[in-house]
Design an enzyme around this catalytic site. Structure first.
Site, PDB file in Angstrom:
ATOM      1  N   LYS B  85       0.843  -1.208   0.000  1.00 38.17           N
ATOM      2  CA  LYS B  85       0.000   0.000   0.000  1.00 38.17           C
ATOM      3  C   LYS B  85       0.870   1.245   0.000  1.00 38.17           C
ATOM      4  CE  LYS B  85      -3.815   2.100   2.667  1.00 38.17           C
ATOM      5  NZ  LYS B  85      -4.638   1.980   3.904  1.00 38.17           N
ATOM      6  N   SER B 160      -9.599   1.944   3.263  1.00 36.24           N
ATOM      7  CA  SER B 160      -8.759   2.669   2.329  1.00 36.24           C
ATOM      8  C   SER B 160      -7.754   1.783   1.577  1.00 36.24           C
ATOM      9  CB  SER B 160      -7.984   3.765   3.059  1.00 36.24           C
ATOM     10  OG  SER B 160      -7.100   3.203   4.017  1.00 36.24           O
ATOM     11  N   SER B 184      -9.639  -0.248   7.580  1.00 33.26           N
ATOM     12  CA  SER B 184      -9.132  -0.113   6.209  1.00 33.26           C
ATOM     13  C   SER B 184      -8.417  -1.330   5.649  1.00 33.26           C
ATOM     14  CB  SER B 184      -8.199   1.091   6.105  1.00 33.26           C
ATOM     15  OG  SER B 184      -8.947   2.276   6.068  1.00 33.26           O
TER      16      SER B 184
END
Lengths: 99, 491
Positions: B85, B160, B184
Site C-alpha cells: 500500500k 482505504s 481499512s
C-alpha cells in the site's frame, strides 16, 4: 448549533488551509452534520472516567543513549523544493523592519 | 495455450502455495514474478489497483532470490512477490499516500514492515492505490483516481486499502500489505472476498507508515487464505527500536496456531452488532456462519457491548484530531508540493489548499475544530473518556469469551459514486470496525458468503490485544470447513 462561514474560516486559518468560497460553504454544512452526529457522546456521564489517549500498557519507553546510523545531510534535504548549502530555505518569518 | 494456462495457474497461487512450488522447483521466482507483472499489465488498466509497478527492480530481486535458493536458502517467503500500500514508505520508490501533495516524493528510507519483508526474501511488485492518506472507505478519495472492485467494475473495492485488496482478489499479487486505522484492511478484504488481518495495536511497527491516526494505525496483511495472513504477520511483527509503541513481546509462531481444532472455544455474539440497516443477505450469511462455528465444536455465547453505538462518533473525533496534527508536517518546505506565497504562512496556506483533496481537508477541519480553544473539552477530551468505556466493554467481554464474531461491514460493495457526496453515509460503512482500533484489539475479516448479486460478504472475528493466535485459529477452522474461498472473480 450552526457553524457560520466566519467560524469555518477561523478553523481553516488555524489549520493553515487556503479554502475557496465554495469550499467554505460546503464544509460549513458538512461539519454541522458530522458534529450533530458526534453530539450523541455528550449524553454519556463521564465525570468519573479517565481519558484513553492511547491503549498500550507502556510508559516511558526509552532508547539507549547511543549514536546510530541516520540519514546523511544530502538525503535529508533531497526532497525539499528549495535548499541552500544543505539547509532548507524558507521565506523570512520576521519582518526585517522590526515592526 | 499451454503457456497461458500455466501462467494463469501461477497467478492463482497464494503465498504458502507459491512457496511450496518454489521449494519443489516447479517454477522459479522469476517465472512467478513475470506472471504477476504480465497479469498486472493486462488487467490493471481497468482495475487501477496499482499506482505504480517496479518491474525492473522486481525481476532483479527475483533473480537474486533464485540464486539464493540454488545456494541452499530455503526461507518460506524467499522469492514471493507482494504488493505494498502506498502509505508505506519504500526507499527509492515514489510514495504518495494517494495524495497529490506527495507526487514525486521518493523516500530516503523504508518502513520497518517493508524492510522486514525484504529481509525475509520477498519482492515488491509495486505500490497500491489508497484513499488519500488512508482517509476513506472506498478508495474513491485517491488523488489518482478510484480503484475498481474485481467482482464488479462498477463498484468500489472498499477502502482505504482498496488497491491492495483489489490486487490480491484479481490475482495481480499473491498477497499485499495494507493499513487499518478504522477498518481499512478488514472492510476492503470483505468487499473483495479475501482475508484481511488487523494486528493488535503495538504488534507491528508503524515506522515508515505515513501517519494518519497514530493511536489507531496498524499495518496488516491482505491475503487469499488465513494461513498466508499468519505467515506474513509473523514476518512483519515484533518490537522495533524505531517505534516506541511496539510491544516488547516475542513473536509467536502464528502458523502453529492453525490447528483446525476449535472445540470448546467460546465465541461471543454481540447483540449490538446485529442492528437495523444491515443488508439482509449479510445478516443471513453471518448468522449461518455462527451455526457453522457451533457445528465445529465452538460454543457461541450472546454478549453485550453496550457502548457500541458511541464508537463511530468517538472514532471520528479522535482520528480527525490526530490527523490534523499529523498532517501539519505537509508545509511545502521539507518535501512534497510547494506553492509560493507572499509570507511563510501564506506559503503554508497555498501549498496545503492546493495539495490536499477535499476529504483530507474536511477531516483536518473537523480535527482542528475538535482541538480548538473552547471545544477541546467537549469534543476531544470527551471522546477520549468515552473511548475508555468502549475499551472496558471489550475487556469485560474477553473475560468470558475467546473471540467476538460480527459482520465486517453492514453491506457488500457499493457503487462507485454512490456515497461520495455524503460524508456521513460513507462514515457509517465503518460501523463494525472502528471499535477494534479504539480498543487496540486484533481483528480479521474472512469470506462467509455472497449476496444475491454475487458480491462477497465478510465476517469479522475480534480478539483481545495480542490475541492473534485465537482469531487466526478460529478463522482458519471456519475457512477450511467452507468453500467460499474457492469462488473467484472472472476477469
Amino acid at each position: 448549533m450552526k457553524l457560520t462561514k466566519d467560524e469555518v474560516q477561523h478553523v481553516a486559518e488555524l489549520a493553515k488551509l487556503q479554502l475557496s468560497d465554495a469550499e467554505l460553504d460546503e464544509y460549513a454544512g458538512q461539519l454541522d452534520q458530522i458534529l450533530a452526529y458526534a453530539q450523541q457522546i455528550q449524553s454519556v456521564d463521564t465525570s468519573a472516567v479517565p481519558p484513553t489517549p492511547q491503549v498500550l500498557p507502556l510508559s516511558n519507553v526509552l532508547a539507549d543513549d547511543a549514536s546510530r546510523d541516520s540519514l546523511s545531510n544530502d538525503q535529508a534535504v533531497d526532497n525539499a523544493p528549495d535548499t541552500d548549502g544543505g539547509y532548507f530555505r524558507v521565506i523570512a518569518v520576521f519582518d526585517e523592519s522590526g515592526a | 495455450m499451454g503457456s497461458q494456462n500455466s501462467t494463469k495457474h501461477l497467478t492463482s497461487l497464494g503465498v504458502a502455495e507459491a512457496s511450496a512450488g518454489l521449494a519443489a522447483g516447479r517454477f522459479t521466482s522469476v517465472d512467478l514474478t513475470k506472471a504477476f507483472l504480465e497479469r498486472i499489465e493486462r488487467l490493471d488498466g481497468a482495475l487501477h489497483a496499482f499506482l505504480r509497478t517496479t518491474p525492473a527492480e522486481a525481476l532483479e530481486a527475483a533473480s537474486g532470490a533464485d540464486r539464493a535458493r540454488a545456494d541452499g536458502d530455503s526461507r518460506p517467503l524467499l522469492g514471493i512477490p507482494l504488493a505494498i500500500k502506498d502509505v508505506l514508505m519504500t526507499s527509492g520508490i515514489e510514495t504518495t499516500a494517494g495524495s497529490r501533495i506527495l507526487e514525486g516524493f521518493v523516500p530516503p528510507y523504508s518502513a520497518t514492515a517493508v524492510n522486514k519483508l525484504k529481509a525475509a526474501g520477498t519482492i515488491v511488485l509495486g505500490k497500491t492505490n489508497t484513499d488519500e492518506f488512508a482517509m476513506g472507505s472506498s478508495t474513491e478519495n485517491s488523488g489518482y483516481g478510484p480503484t475498481r472492485n474485481p467482482w464488479d467494475l462498477e463498484r468500489v473495492p472498499g477502502g482505504s486499502s482498496g488497491g491492495s485488496a483489489a490486487a490480491v482478489a484479481a490475482d495481480e499479487a499473491p498477497a499485499a500489505l495494507g493499513t487499518d486505522t478504522g477498518g481499512s484492511v478488514r472492510q476492503p478484504a470483505a468487499f473483495c472476498g479475501i482475508v484481511g488481518l488487523k494486528p493488535s495495536y503495538g504488534r507491528v511497527s508503524r515506522y515508515g507508515l505515513i501517519a494518519y491516526g497514530s493511536s489507531l494505525d496498524q499495518i496488516g496483511p491482505i491475503t487469499k487464505s488465513v494461513a498466508d495472513a499468519a505467515l506474513l504477520l509473523e514476518a512483519v511483527a515484533g518490537v522495533d527500536p524505531y517505534d516506541s509503541t511496539t510491544m516488547p513481546v516475542d513473536v509467536p509462531d502464528f502458523s502453529a496456531a492453525l490447528t483446525g481444532e476449535i472445540s470448546g472455544m467460546r465465541i461471543g455474539i454481540p447483540h449490538e452488532y446485529f442492528v437495523e440497516g444491515i443488508q439482509p443477505e449479510v445478516e443471513a450469511a453471518v448468522r449461518a456462519s455462527i451455526e457453522q462455528f457451533a457445528s465445529l465444536g465452538a460454543e457461541t455465547v450472546p454478549i453485550h457491548l453496550p457502548n457500541t453505538e458511541l464508537a463511530l462518533p468517538v472514532y471520528y473525533l479522535v482520528v480527525t484530531a490526530e490527523a490534523s496534527a499529523n498532517l501539519a508536517r505537509f508545509d511545502g518546505i521539507r518535501f512534497g508540493l510547494s506553492v509560493d506565497g507572499d509570507t511563510v504562512f501564506d506559503h503554508f496556506r497555498q501549498t496545503r489548499g492546493a495539495g490536499f483533496g477535499s476529504e483530507v481537508k474536511r477531516r483536518i477541519m473537523l480535527g482542528t475544530y475538535a482541538l480548538s480553544a473552547g471545544y477541546y473539552d467537549a469534543y476531544y477530551l470527551k471522546a477520549q473518556q468515552v473511548r475508555t468505556l468502549i475499551k472496558q466493554d471489550f475487556d469485560n467481554a474477553f473475560t468470558d469469551v475467546d473471540v467476538i464474531l460480527s459482520p465486517t461491514s453492514p453491506t457488500t460493495a457499493f457503487r462507485i459514486g454512490e456515497k461520495v457526496d455524503d460524508p456521513l453515509a460513507m462514515i457509517l460503512t465503518d460501523i463494525f470496525t472502528t471499535s477494534a482500533n479504539l480498543a487496540g484489539l486484533c481483528g480479521i475479516s474472512i469470506p462467509c458468503g455472497f449476496d444475491d448479486g454475487g458480491l462477497p460478504i465478510g465476517l469479522q472475528l475480534l480478539g483481545p490485544s495480542l490475541g492473534e493466535e485465537k482469531i487466526l485459529r478460529a478463522a482458519h477452522a471456519y475457512e477450511q470447513s467452507t468453500e467460499w474461498r474457492l469462488r473467484r472473480p472472472e476477469l
